[in-house]
Design an enzyme around this catalytic site. Structure first.
Site, PDB file in Angstrom:
ATOM      1  N   GLY A   1       0.797  -1.228   0.000  1.00 31.45           N
ATOM      2  CA  GLY A   1       0.000   0.000   0.000  1.00 31.45           C
ATOM      3  C   GLY A   1       0.827   1.276   0.000  1.00 31.45           C
ATOM      4  O   GLY A   1       0.450   2.271  -0.606  1.00 31.45           O
TER       5      GLY A   1
ATOM      6  N   ASP B   1       9.692  -7.463  -3.793  1.00 31.67           N
ATOM      7  CA  ASP B   1       8.513  -8.044  -3.141  1.00 31.67           C
ATOM      8  C   ASP B   1       8.389  -9.494  -3.581  1.00 31.67           C
ATOM      9  O   ASP B   1       8.846  -9.850  -4.659  1.00 31.67           O
ATOM     10  CB  ASP B   1       7.239  -7.270  -3.502  1.00 31.67           C
ATOM     11  CG  ASP B   1       6.174  -7.372  -2.424  1.00 31.67           C
ATOM     12  OD1 ASP B   1       5.775  -6.319  -1.877  1.00 31.67           O
ATOM     13  OD2 ASP B   1       5.731  -8.498  -2.110  1.00 31.67           O
TER      14      ASP B   1
ATOM     15  N   LYS C   1       3.531  -8.816  -7.445  1.00 35.72           N
ATOM     16  CA  LYS C   1       3.446  -7.361  -7.279  1.00 35.72           C
ATOM     17  C   LYS C   1       4.549  -6.650  -8.066  1.00 35.72           C
ATOM     18  O   LYS C   1       4.321  -5.573  -8.627  1.00 35.72           O
ATOM     19  CB  LYS C   1       3.502  -6.990  -5.793  1.00 35.72           C
ATOM     20  CG  LYS C   1       2.210  -7.333  -5.070  1.00 35.72           C
ATOM     21  CD  LYS C   1       2.188  -6.884  -3.614  1.00 35.72           C
ATOM     22  CE  LYS C   1       0.810  -7.197  -3.011  1.00 35.72           C
ATOM     23  NZ  LYS C   1       0.733  -6.876  -1.579  1.00 35.72           N
TER      24      LYS C   1
ATOM     25  N   ASN D   1      11.998 -12.907  -1.186  1.00 30.35           N
ATOM     26  CA  ASN D   1      11.840 -12.535   0.208  1.00 30.35           C
ATOM     27  C   ASN D   1      13.218 -12.193   0.779  1.00 30.35           C
ATOM     28  O   ASN D   1      14.067 -13.072   0.897  1.00 30.35           O
ATOM     29  CB  ASN D   1      11.210 -13.721   0.948  1.00 30.35           C
ATOM     30  CG  ASN D   1      10.928 -13.408   2.397  1.00 30.35           C
ATOM     31  OD1 ASN D   1      11.404 -12.407   2.944  1.00 30.35           O
ATOM     32  ND2 ASN D   1      10.138 -14.255   3.026  1.00 30.35           N
TER      33      ASN D   1
ATOM     34  N   ASN E   1       6.317  -5.597   8.307  1.00 30.37           N
ATOM     35  CA  ASN E   1       6.604  -6.388   9.510  1.00 30.37           C
ATOM     36  C   ASN E   1       7.982  -6.047  10.070  1.00 30.37           C
ATOM     37  O   ASN E   1       8.844  -5.494   9.378  1.00 30.37           O
ATOM     38  CB  ASN E   1       6.480  -7.883   9.216  1.00 30.37           C
ATOM     39  CG  ASN E   1       7.514  -8.348   8.216  1.00 30.37           C
ATOM     40  OD1 ASN E   1       8.647  -8.670   8.580  1.00 30.37           O
ATOM     41  ND2 ASN E   1       7.142  -8.361   6.945  1.00 30.37           N
TER      42      ASN E   1
ATOM     43  N   CYS F   1      18.657   0.459  17.394  1.00 35.71           N
ATOM     44  CA  CYS F   1      19.124   1.316  18.494  1.00 35.71           C
ATOM     45  C   CYS F   1      18.060   1.513  19.559  1.00 35.71           C
ATOM     46  O   CYS F   1      18.351   1.604  20.744  1.00 35.71           O
ATOM     47  CB  CYS F   1      19.515   2.699  17.974  1.00 35.71           C
ATOM     48  SG  CYS F   1      21.178   2.768  17.288  1.00 35.71           S
TER      49      CYS F   1
ATOM     50  N   CYS G   1      -6.179  -9.823  10.901  1.00 35.23           N
ATOM     51  CA  CYS G   1      -6.347  -9.072   9.664  1.00 35.23           C
ATOM     52  C   CYS G   1      -6.277  -7.583   9.949  1.00 35.23           C
ATOM     53  O   CYS G   1      -7.180  -7.004  10.531  1.00 35.23           O
ATOM     54  CB  CYS G   1      -7.678  -9.401   9.000  1.00 35.23           C
ATOM     55  SG  CYS G   1      -8.054  -8.325   7.617  1.00 35.23           S
TER      56      CYS G   1
ATOM     57  N   CYS H   1      23.897  -0.120  21.076  1.00 30.78           N
ATOM     58  CA  CYS H   1      23.036  -0.796  20.100  1.00 30.78           C
ATOM     59  C   CYS H   1      23.431  -2.265  19.955  1.00 30.78           C
ATOM     60  O   CYS H   1      24.620  -2.611  20.024  1.00 30.78           O
ATOM     61  CB  CYS H   1      23.133  -0.094  18.755  1.00 30.78           C
ATOM     62  SG  CYS H   1      22.098  -0.856  17.483  1.00 30.78           S
TER      63      CYS H   1
ATOM     64  N   CYS I   1      26.104  -1.248  13.280  1.00 30.50           N
ATOM     65  CA  CYS I   1      25.725   0.104  13.718  1.00 30.50           C
ATOM     66  C   CYS I   1      26.822   0.695  14.593  1.00 30.50           C
ATOM     67  O   CYS I   1      27.211   1.855  14.420  1.00 30.50           O
ATOM     68  CB  CYS I   1      24.384   0.064  14.463  1.00 30.50           C
ATOM     69  SG  CYS I   1      23.922   1.642  15.227  1.00 30.50           S
TER      70      CYS I   1
END
Lengths: 429, 429
Positions: free
Chosen positions: B95, B116, B139, B162, B199, B244, B265, B318, B323
């Site tokens: 989206g 994707d 997609k 993925n 996610n 972090c 959902c 961290c 990092c």
């Protein structure tokens, strides 16, 4: 393609019939069979989704409404399916209007009325929605083509015309009053008008129509340098109308005078227009489906990511006579509104078992009163929140407008104001 | 369709050749002629726009870049055409990502990398971009189809995979490092990575890749109840990375605990996602084309139209070792940065004839220093601006995290923090 193939098929059949040799017939049949399969291919076209009778909350990949109905389960919207009863008019199908129309279509709005007289050009391709293959089509035609493919459940009405002409205005007015979609609806035939036009004159026309019809509407705009925009809610008689106060813009920090002098081709960005369309339709959903806080005025300064808000009371000296009539009605209806608010508070207090609210509590009632009338009257003053500025250049005498509530002779001042606004409009157009 | 028609044409020709009667030939010719016109119709397809060699500012309807090049004349952008040199990676074409990719395409970005693994479903139709006829396509495939029609000047690379798998991560890393589009570019092969995933795990993977590659990126997100979102700029070593500090969300005012319990959902709205995509790409344009203020963190609360901002310093404890390495490098490079800033100020002071700025003014230099290091360290504390909340539920001991700068034994604390974050991650995934 389908028609042409069928004609070829007929020609081939009559040619075939002129032979009696069975071996030739099998060859003809083979060719006809191939053409017939092309006919069925042409007939099916790209996959379209079929209409959906009721909105379902079922969580399956094939349900186009599952993620919207989830708003109910999440406690955001009480009854999402009500959206199918609403009619929204989108005036101007440009960079903001087309995206707003697409968002409403994907949300499953009941009926969309689309107004524009322009054609799609390659020069529009730097904004979302229209595609190069639609160049040359009218914007309304191209929009209905795309949108009805996206959601066939929505009822589309398109008006390819200029609402600022006399005939265009008449058609605009009658289209807003048509109640055939929802005959029991109170007021006009639409629930909301969204103004997504790009000029002052067209905004004044939408303002005139909405004041006459007592029609709530929302205005939107993007600056000529593409880095600021705004949305605004206008409720005739209750908030400032578009003629009550000179229109406001969100200051970008760039020298607006240079900008105006330099040229006629305005800049535009898909980002700014997408954000403004998103804020506009979000406010529309909040207004129609009764969730969150409906915003009165929200600005967007893209250079600083700054979002000023404000509220504007109507100007008792507004130059628009329909606005003055709506203001009168709003004041006359105050006792009825207060009584309704009191009843509502009493009902809530009675039904509430968790929080003990006293039904006849004076303070509760005065809070409702406050939210209706306690807004800052910035409509006719120069006191604006940080980051907002008047869109029109200031004219002589313009800054000496009388403060609306201290006026000794309202009629004279009203005439003055009218003349000043007419001068300003003449300069602008 | 074109191939099938040509095959039919060949069959018909061989059938025709088996006759010698000239009257029959004319009938065959007639049919063949009709099929040939269908071939050319099928060949042309819908109108496509041709590629454009240089971006022109010419104000004509046929110029797809006139409204973008106008940003230069309006004084917003110094050199708009530079956009064609940039590569942007969009991870997650849902989206937010699909709309972000469309905006960048319409703005004429040089090269877009799309990642994707998902397929288009009817359940995605409540957000902008994908059309019902694309259901079943991946997609990435559907996006490249639509986007290359919209702007054939953009170079598209699509990765249907993925990134959270081992092989996916390897491909992700090597795709970001490929410099064939702009061999002289410093650093990685892309100018910016936009995370538009839905996610926590995928965000941590983007974070890992960008920390390893010293790659600036922007993160975006929308809440499960669809009424809030955010964007965030992450510069390895300079700002907080995603590991972090526990990720922040914009509080919607709705009870988040109820929300998490109720179901799997998530709700979504084209409005919220359109606004977040718009803010994300606006920030991208400001970052790449150097105009306005690039925002560190911008939240969006749709229910209240509230937009909190903040800045986050990296956490010296961290859990991400890449990092920590970037933080070290950033501190080591401080003298060089200060010298560069001093030189820049001196150069500006020398070239400026209007405002007399003293080149060796200590105050000027300390201002630059401020903007780099004087930001509020909210990364590992619970002091958050109004309207922001931690996305993950608080765990035992989580609220007693040591303030990063007052730590007596950094190594032990770092281990503690790692363990706590691992526990949290395990709960989330």
């Amino acid at each position: 393609m389908e028609t042409e193939l069928k004609e070829i098929l007929n020609d081939l059949k009559s040619l075939q019939n002129s032979f009696s040799d069975p071996s030739l017939h099998s060859q003809f049949d083979k060719i006809r069979c191939r053409i017939e399969s092309l006919v069925s291919l042409a007939k099916s076209g790209p996959m379209h989704r079929s209409k959906v009778k009721d909105m379902s909350a079922e969580v399956v990949d094939s349900n186009p409404y599952s993620r919207l109905m989830a708003l109910q389960r999440m406690g955001i919207v009480e009854n999402y399916e009500r959206i199918r009863q609403f009619s929204v008019a989108v005036v101007g199908i440009g960079g903001v209007g087309s995206v707003a129309a697409e968002m409403l279509t994907r949300c499953g709005i009941g009926r969309l009325l689309l107004y524009d007289y322009d054609k799609v050009e390659l020069a529009n391709m730097n904004r979302l929605f229209f595609r190069p293959e639609q160049v040359g089509m009218t914007k309304t035609e191209a929009a209905v083509q795309t949108l009805s493919d996206i959601n066939p459940d929505v009822v589309f009405e398109s008006y390819t015309m200029n609402i600022t002409t006399i005939q265009g205005f008449e058609t605009f007015m009658s289209s807003l009053q048509n109640k055939s979609f929802n005959p029991n609806k109170e007021g006009s035939g639409v629930d909301l008008v969204l103004s997504c036009v790009d000029n002052y004159e067209a905004r004044m026309v939408v303002n005139q129509a909405c004041n006459e019809l007592n029609q709530t509407w929302m205005e939107s705009g993007v600056s000529e340098n593409a880095v600021s925009g705004h949305i605004q809610l206008l409720v005739p008689g209750e908030t400032a109308c578009f003629a009550c106060a000179p229109p406001l813009v969100v200051a970008s920090g760039v020298d607006e005078r240079t900008l105006k002098r330099e040229g006629v081709c305005a800049a535009s960005l898909p980002t700014t227009m997408g954000v403004v369309a998103g804020l506009l339709v979000q406010n529309t959903l909040k207004y129609l489906l009764k969730f969150g806080q409906v915003t009165s005025y929200l600005g967007y300064n893209a250079l600083k990511d700054y979002f000023p808000t404000m509220e504007m009371k109507p100007n008792p000296q507004c130059s628009n006579s329909a606005c003055l009539k709506r203001q009168e009605e709003f004041i006359l209806a105050k006792p009825a509104r207060d009584a309704a608010a009191r009843t509502k508070i009493e009902a809530e207090a009675l039904s509430s078992t968790e929080s003990p609210v006293h039904a006849d509590n004076e303070w509760n009632i005065s809070v409702v009163d406050d939210s209706e009338f306690g807004v800052t009257n910035t409509g006719s003053s120069d006191v604006l929140p940080e980051g907002l500025a008047h869109e029109l250049p200031s004219a002589d005498g313009y800054e000496n407008l009388p403060a609306s509530e201290e006026t000794s002779n309202p009629l004279d001042d009203l005439d003055d104001l009218r003349k000043q606004l007419e001068t300003l409009n003449a300069e602008k157009s």
